[in-house]
Motif scaffolding. Structure first.
Motif, PDB file in Angstrom:
ATOM      1  N   LYS A 196       8.948 -10.227  -0.990  1.00 58.58           N
ATOM      2  CA  LYS A 196       9.055 -11.785  -1.624  1.00 58.58           C
ATOM      3  C   LYS A 196       7.923 -11.692  -2.425  1.00 58.58           C
ATOM      4  O   LYS A 196       6.682 -11.390  -2.345  1.00 58.58           O
ATOM      5  N   VAL A 197       8.128 -12.233  -3.805  1.00 53.93           N
ATOM      6  CA  VAL A 197       7.077 -13.042  -4.843  1.00 53.93           C
ATOM      7  C   VAL A 197       7.127 -14.226  -5.000  1.00 53.93           C
ATOM      8  O   VAL A 197       8.041 -14.731  -5.180  1.00 53.93           O
ATOM      9  N   THR A 198       5.837 -14.796  -4.763  1.00 52.90           N
ATOM     10  CA  THR A 198       5.729 -16.440  -4.707  1.00 52.90           C
ATOM     11  C   THR A 198       4.335 -16.635  -5.218  1.00 52.90           C
ATOM     12  O   THR A 198       3.498 -16.099  -4.719  1.00 52.90           O
ATOM     13  N   THR A 199       4.312 -17.895  -5.765  1.00 55.64           N
ATOM     14  CA  THR A 199       2.916 -18.622  -5.969  1.00 55.64           C
ATOM     15  C   THR A 199       2.911 -19.755  -5.234  1.00 55.64           C
ATOM     16  O   THR A 199       1.795 -20.400  -5.293  1.00 55.64           O
ATOM     17  N   LEU A 200       3.902 -19.796  -4.281  1.00 56.13           N
ATOM     18  CA  LEU A 200       3.841 -21.177  -3.355  1.00 56.13           C
ATOM     19  C   LEU A 200       2.662 -21.150  -2.505  1.00 56.13           C
ATOM     20  O   LEU A 200       2.319 -20.112  -2.157  1.00 56.13           O
ATOM     21  N   ASP A 201       2.150 -22.400  -2.106  1.00 57.98           N
ATOM     22  CA  ASP A 201       1.203 -22.154  -1.178  1.00 57.98           C
ATOM     23  C   ASP A 201       1.885 -22.213   0.234  1.00 57.98           C
ATOM     24  O   ASP A 201       2.606 -22.937   0.866  1.00 57.98           O
ATOM     25  N   LEU A 202       1.472 -21.048   1.008  1.00 56.24           N
ATOM     26  CA  LEU A 202       2.126 -20.631   2.163  1.00 56.24           C
ATOM     27  C   LEU A 202       1.984 -21.574   3.202  1.00 56.24           C
ATOM     28  O   LEU A 202       2.810 -21.694   4.144  1.00 56.24           O
ATOM     29  N   LYS A 203       0.787 -22.291   3.366  1.00 54.19           N
ATOM     30  CA  LYS A 203       0.440 -23.232   4.451  1.00 54.19           C
ATOM     31  C   LYS A 203       1.271 -24.649   4.073  1.00 54.19           C
ATOM     32  O   LYS A 203       1.568 -25.199   5.165  1.00 54.19           O
ATOM     33  N   ASN A 204       1.452 -24.843   2.728  1.00 55.02           N
ATOM     34  CA  ASN A 204       2.152 -25.864   2.613  1.00 55.02           C
ATOM     35  C   ASN A 204       3.279 -25.972   1.313  1.00 55.02           C
ATOM     36  O   ASN A 204       3.030 -26.518   0.296  1.00 55.02           O
ATOM     37  N   PRO A 205       4.218 -25.130   1.820  1.00 56.96           N
ATOM     38  CA  PRO A 205       5.148 -25.163   0.570  1.00 56.96           C
ATOM     39  C   PRO A 205       6.302 -26.367   0.498  1.00 56.96           C
ATOM     40  O   PRO A 205       6.363 -27.099   1.307  1.00 56.96           O
ATOM     41  N   PRO A 206       6.424 -26.590  -0.823  1.00 60.19           N
ATOM     42  CA  PRO A 206       7.353 -27.611  -1.160  1.00 60.19           C
ATOM     43  C   PRO A 206       8.972 -27.514  -0.435  1.00 60.19           C
ATOM     44  O   PRO A 206       9.295 -26.280  -0.121  1.00 60.19           O
ATOM     45  N   ASN A 228      11.868 -25.110  -0.924  1.00 55.04           N
ATOM     46  CA  ASN A 228      12.208 -25.439  -2.512  1.00 55.04           C
ATOM     47  C   ASN A 228      11.735 -24.536  -3.484  1.00 55.04           C
ATOM     48  O   ASN A 228      10.833 -24.785  -4.062  1.00 55.04           O
ATOM     49  N   TYR A 229      12.356 -23.582  -3.507  1.00 55.44           N
ATOM     50  CA  TYR A 229      12.069 -22.374  -4.595  1.00 55.44           C
ATOM     51  C   TYR A 229      12.085 -22.936  -6.259  1.00 55.44           C
ATOM     52  O   TYR A 229      11.509 -22.227  -6.667  1.00 55.44           O
ATOM     53  N   ARG A 257      12.990 -20.105  -8.708  1.00 56.35           N
ATOM     54  CA  ARG A 257      14.203 -19.462  -7.842  1.00 56.35           C
ATOM     55  C   ARG A 257      13.238 -18.398  -6.942  1.00 56.35           C
ATOM     56  O   ARG A 257      12.052 -18.054  -7.193  1.00 56.35           O
ATOM     57  N   GLU A 258      14.054 -17.896  -6.044  1.00 55.64           N
ATOM     58  CA  GLU A 258      13.559 -16.781  -5.015  1.00 55.64           C
ATOM     59  C   GLU A 258      13.634 -15.500  -5.626  1.00 55.64           C
ATOM     60  O   GLU A 258      14.665 -15.367  -6.261  1.00 55.64           O
ATOM     61  N   THR A 259      12.390 -14.775  -5.679  1.00 58.94           N
ATOM     62  CA  THR A 259      12.283 -13.591  -6.279  1.00 58.94           C
ATOM     63  C   THR A 259      11.630 -12.478  -5.259  1.00 58.94           C
ATOM     64  O   THR A 259      10.902 -13.039  -4.321  1.00 58.94           O
TER      65      THR A 259
END
Ligand code: 4AD
Ligand code: MG
Length: 483
Positions: free
Chosen positions: A177-187, A195-196, A203-205
């Motif tokens: 997975k490629v993401t910049t979301l905060d893994l401890k506190n994802p939306p 919520n990607y 979106r999910e990448t």
């Protein structure tokens, strides 16, 4: 004045420099000294061959000579003279030596002795300074160059397909997975899922597993293209043939059917292997001997019948065997290891997926040459492969190599819209997300085909290295992302 006015050892060995004043730079492999003289074996990376530096203690001061230890980097000015010793025709008589970088002999891990490949993997940042890895990476370079040369000479265009994608081309679900979301506190969405839409790409990448789908888009405009880039698979396979990050070459051609595809793959493999044979003679001679020494340590029944160089020449000179999956199943079902229950996975019926033990039996024991296996059951292959008229098989091809197993996977593509969408539905691949891929079938579709060659498996075959971790500079495998 420029610092780098050096002559490379490779060119010193290729032409006559006797009488000339030159500058060499490189790393010390060994030093032997007596009262009157020191002999230094210097390697500068340009070739597997070391060059002899002769240092006279009346000319080179004692302090400098002391600092010339295995691994140190030095610069030598001096005259090229005919060599008295055997083994080399010339050597350099040093008039001055500068230490560019010391290597504390108490701490430098590479010593002039045989280190195990396992140990060298732990010091992958230094292992390229050994003969084996120097040879492997020069051959790897030559193969990469040959890939580009082959396709360029044939009028193919090199396409750079994306590394970050939203699709999983092979549908195996083994993506990073490629993401910049905060893994401890994802939306989160109301149902608790992530919520990607809030993520960087909204979106999910993931990292790409193959450039094929985008390659197909390019082939529908430029007709003959290839990609050559990194691909990523999060499969938890700790084998000598799998990496989590590997390089793949994927040609894709409009106006090619399955047979055209097989012809191209065979010609291409023979060309790049032949290129290495012609341009990497010293490195391959070294690797041939290394492989032969390694064979000595194996049990008699596990030794290969041919040496490395013989195997490479054989593959470039003999046509590959072409058989269908159905024929292969018959051969395997009636084979000795199947009857005597020696296979870990016994072949009982048509439809079984082939394991590497089966692939290697076909190549190494039965045909004793590379095999192109075609027309696999559609159930064990990807959605994009063209469906054959029998309703059971698809126009797939895998190329199997001795000692490696599968080196190439490819197919003719399903260009018929109705057949393609039907297969996608059967395999639960959402059509909405693939609208851009389906557009190629909607507008100006044509028969086309392509394949993927695992570059590291090719480098393994050509260098004779048994473990795929030893043909990529810094391997990524489960639990390992050092360096
Ligand atoms: O057979 P694969 O999965 O085919 C594809 O990805 C197609 N999209 C190719 C195409 O038709 N354009 O992978 C192709 C090749 C394999 O035959 C193998 O050589 C190599 O990629 N490969 C790996 N190499 C190292 N580590 C891994 N985990 C590999 N997985 C596949
Ligand atoms: Mg495959």
């Amino acid at each position: 004045m420029a610092f780098n006015k050096r002559v490379k050892i490779k060119s010193l060995l290729e032409s006559d420099f006797v009488g000339q004043e030159v500058t060499l730079m490189g790393w010390v492999r060994t030093k032997r000294s007596n009262k009157n003289v020191s002999f230094i074996a210097l390697n500068d990376g340009s070739t597997i061959n070391n060059y002899q530096v002769v240092a006279d203690p009346n000319i080179i001061d004692e302090e400098t000579l002391k600092r010339i230890t295995t691994g140190a980097c030095i610069k030598i000015n001096g005259q090229i003279v005919a060599s008295q010793g055997s083994g080399q025709s010339s050597e350099i008589s040093a008039s001055s030596i500068t230490i560019l970088g010391d290597a504390d002999p108490e701490k430098y891990p590479l010593q002039p002795k045989k280190h195990s490949l396992e140990f060298l993997r732990e010091i992958a940042h230094l292992r390229m300074r050994t003969n084996t890895f120097g040879a492997v990476f020069r051959v790897r370079h030559a193969l990469a160059y040959a890939v580009h040369k082959y396709f360029n000479d044939k009028g193919f265009f090199y396409i750079h397909t994306p590394i970050i994608t939203a699709s999983d081309a092979e549908g195996a679900g083994e993506t990073f997975k490629v993401t910049t979301l905060d893994l401890k506190n994802p939306p989160l969405n109301e149902d608790g899922s992530i919520n990607y839409k809030e993520d960087f790409f909204e979106r999910e990448t993931n990292l790409t597993v193959s450039g094929q789908l985008e390659g197909e888009l390019a082939a529908m405009a430029l007709a003959e293209i290839y990609t050559f880039g990194p691909t990523f698979r999060a499969e938890n396979s700790n084998t000598t043939r799998h990496l989590a990050e590997f390089w793949m070459i994927e040609p894709e051609m409009a106006f090619y059917d399955a047979e055209d595809n097989q012809d191209l793959a065979e010609d291409f493999l023979q060309y790049v292997i032949g290129y290495a044979l012609e341009h990497c003679k010293d490195d391959l001679a070294f690797l041939d001997k290394r492989a032969a020494d390694e064979e000595q340590g194996k049990k008699a029944d596990q030794r290969s019948e041919m040496g490395l160089l013989d195997r490479l020449r054989f593959v470039t000179k003999n046509k590959f065997e072409r058989i269908t999956y159905t024929e292969a199943i018959d051969i395997l079902r009636n084979s000795n290891p199947n009857k005597k229950k020696k296979f870990q996975y016994l072949i009982e019926e048509w439809g079984a997926d082939l394991q590497s033990e089966h692939e290697r039996f076909l190549v190494e024991k039965h045909f004793k040459k590379p095999v192109i296996l075609t027309d696999y059951p559609k159930e064990i292959k990807a959605f994009y492969m063209r469906q054959n008229d029998d309703g059971k098989t698809v126009a797939a091809m895998d190329i199997l190599f001795p000692g490696i197993g599968e080196i190439v996977g490819g197919s003719q593509r399903e260009e018929r819209m109705d057949r393609l969408t039907q297969r996608m539905d059967e395999m639960h691949i959402p059509q909405e997300e693939m609208w851009w891929y389906l557009d190629t079938r909607r507008f100006g579709a044509t028969p086309h085909a392509g394949f993927g060659l695992g570059f590291e498996r090719l480098v393994q075959f050509v260098t004779g290295m048994g473990n795929i971790r030893d043909v990529i500079a810094f391997p990524r495998t489960p639990g390992n992302a050092e360096f």
